[in-house]
Design a protein around this motif. Structure first.
Motif, PDB file in Angstrom:
ATOM      1  N   ALA A 137       9.950   7.457   2.255  1.00  0.00           N
ATOM      2  CA  ALA A 137       9.709   6.187   2.946  1.00  0.00           C
ATOM      3  C   ALA A 137       8.333   5.638   2.602  1.00  0.00           C
ATOM      4  O   ALA A 137       8.168   4.426   2.419  1.00  0.00           O
ATOM      5  N   ARG A 138       7.348   6.511   2.495  1.00  0.00           N
ATOM      6  CA  ARG A 138       5.994   6.070   2.145  1.00  0.00           C
ATOM      7  C   ARG A 138       5.980   5.462   0.750  1.00  0.00           C
ATOM      8  O   ARG A 138       5.374   4.428   0.510  1.00  0.00           O
ATOM      9  N   GLN A 139       6.671   6.111  -0.177  1.00  0.00           N
ATOM     10  CA  GLN A 139       6.711   5.587  -1.536  1.00  0.00           C
ATOM     11  C   GLN A 139       7.454   4.255  -1.571  1.00  0.00           C
ATOM     12  O   GLN A 139       7.008   3.313  -2.240  1.00  0.00           O
ATOM     13  N   ALA A 140       8.560   4.138  -0.857  1.00  0.00           N
ATOM     14  CA  ALA A 140       9.342   2.898  -0.848  1.00  0.00           C
ATOM     15  C   ALA A 140       8.561   1.746  -0.214  1.00  0.00           C
ATOM     16  O   ALA A 140       8.711   0.590  -0.614  1.00  0.00           O
ATOM     17  N   ARG A 141       7.737   2.059   0.770  1.00  0.00           N
ATOM     18  CA  ARG A 141       6.948   1.034   1.455  1.00  0.00           C
ATOM     19  C   ARG A 141       5.939   0.385   0.513  1.00  0.00           C
ATOM     20  O   ARG A 141       5.608  -0.779   0.630  1.00  0.00           O
TER      21      ARG A 141
ATOM     22  N   GLY B 234       2.519  -0.705  -1.339  1.00  0.00           N
ATOM     23  CA  GLY B 234       1.202  -1.094  -0.843  1.00  0.00           C
ATOM     24  C   GLY B 234       0.109  -0.312  -1.538  1.00  0.00           C
ATOM     25  O   GLY B 234       0.348   0.728  -2.145  1.00  0.00           O
TER      26      GLY B 234
END
Length: 150
Positions: A74-78, A80
């Protein structure tokens, strides 16, 4: 000082054995590599640095095992742009196969409202990382507690 940090002063300055120095370097490398991968946009690649049953707590939200995998995805997909500046690392080896690092992290994020694209600090985090040496001699992260400094 966070509640989970013991009195570190009695062990400060103790001369480390060669094995303890190797353990410290390996554990510090895990901390810094995991953060670098996140900042470079490859958070999912940080997952193998953690044991399969690792626990990652972020401001009270607990992820464990497969949940850690999903958290990194999820962090990678987010996406930023972030830069985690990790400092004040304190290492303590608690046995031949376990160790802990306490550190402070200032997280910078790209300001979406600023045309200059300057990064502004948006969090100060207290990290507690726990490590375990595996049967092949490699150290891995077993627990990461990330708590916003108060």
């Amino acid at each position: 000082m966070p509640d989970n940090v013991p009195d570190l002063a009695p062990d400060a300055g103790v001369v480390l054995t060669n094995e303890a120095i190797k353990a410290r370097l390996a554990c510090e490398d895990l901390v810094m590599t995991s953060i670098k991968l996140i900042d470079d946009g490859f958070a999912e690649q940080a997952r193998p640095l953690f044991t399969n049953d690792a626990v990652h707590t972020a401001n009270g939200t607990v992820f464990q095992g497969e949940g850690v995998t999903q958290m990194f995805a999820a962090r990678q997909a987010r996406g930023g742009v972030t830069r985690h500046c990790v400092t004040n690392l304190v290492f303590r080896q608690t046995s031949d196969t376990t160790a802990t690092i306490w550190s402070i992290c200032v997280v910078y994020g790209l300001s979406q409202d600023d045309e200059s694209k300057r990064k502004i600090p948006h969090a100060v985090i207290d990290f507690t990382d726990s490590f375990e040496r595996q049967s092949d001699g490699r150290w891995m992260i077993t627990r990461r507690e990330a708590t916003a400094a108060e």
